[in-house]
Design an enzyme around this catalytic site. Structure first.
Site, PDB file in Angstrom:
ATOM      1  N   SER A 144      19.853  11.106  76.491  1.00 34.07           N
ATOM      2  CA  SER A 144      19.489  11.995  77.441  1.00 34.07           C
ATOM      3  C   SER A 144      18.697  11.299  78.522  1.00 34.07           C
ATOM      4  O   SER A 144      17.833  10.567  77.996  1.00 34.07           O
ATOM      5  CB  SER A 144      18.918  13.306  76.875  1.00 34.07           C
ATOM      6  OG  SER A 144      18.467  14.036  77.965  1.00 34.07           O
ATOM      7  N   TYR A 157      12.387  18.733  72.774  1.00 35.29           N
ATOM      8  CA  TYR A 157      13.672  18.094  73.050  1.00 35.29           C
ATOM      9  C   TYR A 157      13.415  16.791  73.575  1.00 35.29           C
ATOM     10  O   TYR A 157      14.076  15.801  73.123  1.00 35.29           O
ATOM     11  CB  TYR A 157      14.452  18.719  74.407  1.00 35.29           C
ATOM     12  CG  TYR A 157      15.623  18.178  74.682  1.00 35.29           C
ATOM     13  CD1 TYR A 157      16.769  18.368  73.660  1.00 35.29           C
ATOM     14  CD2 TYR A 157      15.667  17.764  76.204  1.00 35.29           C
ATOM     15  CE1 TYR A 157      17.919  17.884  74.290  1.00 35.29           C
ATOM     16  CE2 TYR A 157      17.141  17.101  76.111  1.00 35.29           C
ATOM     17  CZ  TYR A 157      18.102  17.267  75.492  1.00 35.29           C
ATOM     18  OH  TYR A 157      19.346  16.793  75.632  1.00 35.29           O
TER      19      TYR A 157
HETATM   20  P1  NAD Z   1      27.535  21.581  74.100  1.00 36.97           P
HETATM   21  O1  NAD Z   1      26.871  22.556  73.381  1.00 36.97           O
HETATM   22  O2  NAD Z   1      28.853  21.809  75.147  1.00 36.97           O
HETATM   23  O3  NAD Z   1      28.421  20.583  73.062  1.00 36.97           O
HETATM   24  C1  NAD Z   1      27.950  20.610  71.897  1.00 36.97           C
HETATM   25  C2  NAD Z   1      29.062  20.757  70.718  1.00 36.97           C
HETATM   26  O4  NAD Z   1      28.598  20.397  69.543  1.00 36.97           O
HETATM   27  C3  NAD Z   1      29.707  22.238  70.683  1.00 36.97           C
HETATM   28  O5  NAD Z   1      31.130  22.125  70.502  1.00 36.97           O
HETATM   29  C4  NAD Z   1      29.032  22.458  69.510  1.00 36.97           C
HETATM   30  O6  NAD Z   1      29.757  23.859  68.861  1.00 36.97           O
HETATM   31  C5  NAD Z   1      28.680  21.672  68.561  1.00 36.97           C
HETATM   32  N1  NAD Z   1      27.743  21.721  67.626  1.00 36.97           N
HETATM   33  C6  NAD Z   1      26.470  22.212  68.087  1.00 36.97           C
HETATM   34  N2  NAD Z   1      25.683  22.327  67.093  1.00 36.97           N
HETATM   35  C7  NAD Z   1      26.304  21.821  66.047  1.00 36.97           C
HETATM   36  C8  NAD Z   1      25.968  21.254  64.538  1.00 36.97           C
HETATM   37  N3  NAD Z   1      24.816  21.802  64.087  1.00 36.97           N
HETATM   38  N4  NAD Z   1      27.004  20.682  63.716  1.00 36.97           N
HETATM   39  C9  NAD Z   1      28.227  20.536  64.432  1.00 36.97           C
HETATM   40  N5  NAD Z   1      28.543  20.950  65.542  1.00 36.97           N
HETATM   41  C10 NAD Z   1      27.635  21.451  66.486  1.00 36.97           C
HETATM   42  O7  NAD Z   1      26.406  20.455  74.518  1.00 36.97           O
HETATM   43  P2  NAD Z   1      26.598  19.130  75.373  1.00 36.97           P
HETATM   44  O8  NAD Z   1      25.845  19.337  76.795  1.00 36.97           O
HETATM   45  O9  NAD Z   1      28.063  18.621  75.516  1.00 36.97           O
HETATM   46  O10 NAD Z   1      25.895  18.081  74.532  1.00 36.97           O
HETATM   47  C11 NAD Z   1      26.258  17.173  73.716  1.00 36.97           C
HETATM   48  C12 NAD Z   1      25.086  16.151  73.637  1.00 36.97           C
HETATM   49  O11 NAD Z   1      24.816  15.753  75.241  1.00 36.97           O
HETATM   50  C13 NAD Z   1      23.580  16.830  72.936  1.00 36.97           C
HETATM   51  O12 NAD Z   1      23.161  15.535  72.048  1.00 36.97           O
HETATM   52  C14 NAD Z   1      22.658  16.793  74.190  1.00 36.97           C
HETATM   53  O13 NAD Z   1      21.553  16.905  73.938  1.00 36.97           O
HETATM   54  C15 NAD Z   1      23.457  15.705  75.142  1.00 36.97           C
HETATM   55  N6  NAD Z   1      22.810  15.848  76.728  1.00 36.97           N
HETATM   56  C16 NAD Z   1      23.393  17.141  77.159  1.00 36.97           C
HETATM   57  C17 NAD Z   1      22.944  17.166  78.641  1.00 36.97           C
HETATM   58  C18 NAD Z   1      23.529  18.452  79.404  1.00 36.97           C
HETATM   59  O14 NAD Z   1      22.830  18.652  80.529  1.00 36.97           O
HETATM   60  N7  NAD Z   1      24.518  19.177  79.074  1.00 36.97           N
HETATM   61  C19 NAD Z   1      22.134  16.221  79.272  1.00 36.97           C
HETATM   62  C20 NAD Z   1      21.594  15.153  78.752  1.00 36.97           C
HETATM   63  C21 NAD Z   1      22.410  15.021  77.090  1.00 36.97           C
END
Ligand code: NAD
Length: 262
Positions: A144, A157
């Site tokens: 991130s 976080y």
């Molecule tokens: P999201 O919630 O849309 O997707 C995450 C997926 O993982 C979902 O399908 C959820 O059901 C699944 N999940 C959640 N907890 C779980 C668990 N314990 N075991 C198995 N599956 C699980 O989120 P996203 O934004 O796509 O996040 C993905 C990655 O991107 C994360 O590591 C997040 O920290 C990182 N990220 C996101 C952002 C943002 O702004 N969305 C920014 C920087 C980094």
């Protein structure tokens, strides 16, 4: 036309939604077959039925070593190998300030965030390692912008995403020369990213329009990204032809936070 990942097998955690789902869709378009490890059964079924014969979903939680074992075995049994491991599941803390957290509840908050954001990656990589060594494969971890900068989350976080930077570096060191290990550091992305427990469990980032509007104003490119904006980097880093000399690196995909003015 040949895809850029033709013949390769990937395992993507959290591939049911958000950035992980965009990566799965793109990997399939590039010719890969994919196993998804996903906690939500409906999302798991949806990604599987969107890509018949090319995606197999395992329902499980990244905090559970057995779930990783099942997912790795599914790669080998169904598709015969594992070339690309994408550790991607993460939870947010919605910017919870340390001063606002009850000190007696802090160990539990820490446990909740770090077991998903850090231990989840360690377990998955450990389980997939033998297969990845055999294929001379590649690991990509979703970090991130909070792995480099303060203020995009709370202490838990931000610390957990700094830990992902450490994992990429150390694992690239430990697994060379067989396995390349890199990270992608997205900035704000319109997804259902949720929190855990009292730290925003039940909230979803994409529903917080005021928060997202504020973030967009602080991003040099001026908008919050969609999951698809990051998917190309996951392809490039997974491809031996395109990134065969790249390991231990973290690539930002954040709209230019590095050049943000004050
Ligand atoms: P999201 O919630 O849309 O997707 C995450 C997926 O993982 C979902 O399908 C959820 O059901 C699944 N999940 C959640 N907890 C779980 C668990 N314990 N075991 C198995 N599956 C699980 O989120 P996203 O934004 O796509 O996040 C993905 C990655 O991107 C994360 O590591 C997040 O920290 C990182 N990220 C996101 C952002 C943002 O702004 N969305 C920014 C920087 C980094």
């Amino acid at each position: 036309m040949m895809g850029r990942l033709e013949g390769l097998i990937a395992l993507v955690t959290g591939g049911g939604d958000g950035i992980g789902r965009a990566v799965v869709d793109r990997y399939v378009r590039e010719g890969a077959k994919v196993v998804v490890l996903e906690r939500d059964r409906k999302l798991a079924q949806a990604v599987e039925s969107a890509h018949p014969d090319r995606v197999a979903a395992v329902v499980g939680d990244v905090r559970d070593p057995e779930a990783h074992l099942t997912a790795t075995e599914r790669c080998l049994e169904t598709f015969g190998q594992l070339d690309i491991y994408v550790g991607n599941v993460g939870v947010y803390d919605f910017g919870a300030k340390l001063a606002d957290l009850d000190v007696l509840e802090l160990p539990e908050h820490f446990h909740q965030v770090f077991t998903i954001n850090v231990l989840g990656y360690l377990l998955g990589v450990r389980m997939a390692l033998t297969a990845l060594r055999a294929s001379r494969g590649s690991i990509i971890l979703t970090g991130s912008s909070s792995g480099s900068y303060a203020g995009g989350g709370g202490a838990l976080y931000v610390a957990s995403k700094h830990a992902v930077v450490g994992l990429v570096r150390q694992l690239a060191y430990e697994f060379a020369p067989e396995v390349r290990v890199n990270g992608i550091a997205p900035g704000a992305t319109r997804t259902g990213l949720t929190g855990v427990g009292d730290l925003g469990g039940g909230r979803a980032l994409r529903e917080e329009s005021r928060l997202l509007d504020g973030i967009a104003r602080a991003i040099p490119l001026g908008f919050v990204s969609e999951p698809e904006h990051h998917a190309g980097l996951y392809v490039s880093l997974a491809s031996r032809e395109e990134s065969g000399f790249v390991t231990g690196a973290i690539f930002p995909s954040d709209g230019g936070l590095e050049v943000r003015g004050r």
